[in-house]
Design an enzyme around this catalytic site. Sequence first.
Site, PDB file in Angstrom:
ATOM      1  N   ALA A 293       0.828  -1.206   0.000  1.00 40.76           N
ATOM      2  CA  ALA A 293       0.000   0.000   0.000  1.00 40.76           C
ATOM      3  C   ALA A 293       0.859   1.251   0.000  1.00 40.76           C
ATOM      4  O   ALA A 293       2.032   1.216   0.374  1.00 40.76           O
ATOM      5  CB  ALA A 293      -0.901   0.003   1.228  1.00 40.76           C
ATOM      6  N   LYS A 294       0.237   2.343  -0.434  1.00 39.02           N
ATOM      7  CA  LYS A 294       0.923   3.644  -0.510  1.00 39.02           C
ATOM      8  C   LYS A 294       1.641   3.978   0.778  1.00 39.02           C
ATOM      9  O   LYS A 294       2.750   4.463   0.770  1.00 39.02           O
ATOM     10  CB  LYS A 294      -0.109   4.742  -0.783  1.00 39.02           C
ATOM     11  CG  LYS A 294      -0.334   4.962  -2.249  1.00 39.02           C
ATOM     12  CD  LYS A 294      -0.941   6.356  -2.472  1.00 39.02           C
ATOM     13  CE  LYS A 294      -1.432   6.481  -3.885  1.00 39.02           C
ATOM     14  NZ  LYS A 294      -2.869   6.538  -4.013  1.00 39.02           N
ATOM     15  N   ARG A 295       0.977   3.700   1.898  1.00 40.57           N
ATOM     16  CA  ARG A 295       1.564   4.124   3.167  1.00 40.57           C
ATOM     17  C   ARG A 295       2.859   3.381   3.507  1.00 40.57           C
ATOM     18  O   ARG A 295       3.576   3.760   4.415  1.00 40.57           O
ATOM     19  CB  ARG A 295       0.540   4.038   4.296  1.00 40.57           C
ATOM     20  CG  ARG A 295       0.146   2.649   4.710  1.00 40.57           C
ATOM     21  CD  ARG A 295      -1.017   2.642   5.702  1.00 40.57           C
ATOM     22  NE  ARG A 295      -2.083   1.775   5.241  1.00 40.57           N
ATOM     23  CZ  ARG A 295      -1.996   0.463   5.202  1.00 40.57           C
ATOM     24  NH1 ARG A 295      -0.892  -0.140   5.599  1.00 40.57           N
ATOM     25  NH2 ARG A 295      -3.009  -0.278   4.775  1.00 40.57           N
TER      26      ARG A 295
END
Length: 485
Positions: A255-257
């Site tokens: 994920a982006k995070r």
Amino acid sequence: MMKIRTRYAPSPTGKMHVGNLRSALYEFLIAKHAGGDFILRIEDTDQERFVEGATEIIYSTLEKAGITHDEGPDRDGGYGPYVQSERTRLGIYMKYARELIEKGEAYYCFCDKERLATLKTEVVEGKEITVYDKHCLSLSKEEVEANLAAGKPFVIRQNNPKEGATTFHDELYGDITVDNAELDDMILIKSDGFPTYNFANVVDDHTMHITHVVRGNEYLSSSPKYVRLYEAFGWDIPVYVHLPLITDENHKKLAKRSGHASFEDLTEQGFLPEAVVNYIALLGWSPEDNREIFSLKELIEQFDYRRISKSPAVFDIVKLRWMNGEYLKAMDPDAFYEMAEPYLKAVLPENLNLRRIAGMVQTRIEVFPDIAQQVAFFAKLPEYDTAMYAHKKMKTSEASSLEVLQEVLPLLEAQEDFGNDALFAALQGYAAEKGFKNGYVMWPLRTALSGKQTTPAGATEIMEILGKDESLARIRKGIELLQNV
Ligand code: GLU
């Protein structure tokens, strides 16, 4: 033999995710391995998800990664336009949708939001979708004409049978069969006149003569519907390769995070594009031997899509760091210096021999930002604990270190040539005279000079870089600290 044609078909919705880059890379490798063409197509029909500047990111990422397209919006190969919004404006999708309506494989649907809201919904891959009840399929030709003439908003839906089953073949997942009753009458043309991805990908892959489609396996469940479209048109179905998910260390979707989910994130963190590409090639693919370092050219030679694995690929930043380090080591020293210079200048004064320092760290760092913690001691002696002077293997203690430093200080004060070789010879002479092993002398010196347990260079090299005044000042400081123990 048919020419291999593959395509990368990104939606311009933001940075280029590692998973997208992998699809692009594999498509590119499949084409180039077979001497075929690699096509770039921009899928911008979802106007709500469109992000300004995202198309530019796609171009620059592909260029930095060395994934060069043979055809695309900027390189006409005779199958254009290569941007779906332009194709929409030319009426390409509408023409094919009408063809399906003629064949009874699609129909106009005029149902409004209120009516759709009363229909059954189903959750497919986390998204709630309305299961359309084929209400508008029963409209007569005249009713349809009247609605169209009255300008009533419409969509065009695929007309899937309720009986029978559809089978398609994926190179990794094998034959997949689904009951047609499970296939919803998906929208082909939306009320804004744009096609859905579901329709456009089929029309475009066919009209662009695409032979191999590589994409994330989130499209696997929709593929039977695409196959039904191919069959309805009487078109050949391309080879499908649906790629496994890329997960993080916790086996969750990357994920982006995570901070390293996109090519841009990674290059901003100092990773080399070549290393990222090499690493991404191995996210789901492996060669016959256990080799891991491949240039793009070597990947083209070796890549066989039949060796792609079905199991999820884990994105391991530690492994990528290692790989990047291997690329840094292999770099030409001048090229390395050029890239390392801004990182060196950020922490070191310019009067130090930065080129020499770059040479010291080239084999010791994994990414450029590691430079700071390797070399910052040259700029300023850090605070350190005198316990560091005691080293088991070197057989040194704080007391022995104090004695050695006190004895070598006058020797170094008298030393005129402060070059590495001369310093080394002088200190070796001292050690031999006293019957000490070199390490017994060098360890305390290096500690006093750097305040660190590991340094990218030995004591005498550090002294050459620091120069006489600074070196002596640091040794005096070491003596002072040891005297106060
Ligand atoms: N536009 C789709 C995406 O970005 C492409 C999927 C495909 O390769 O067919 O996910």
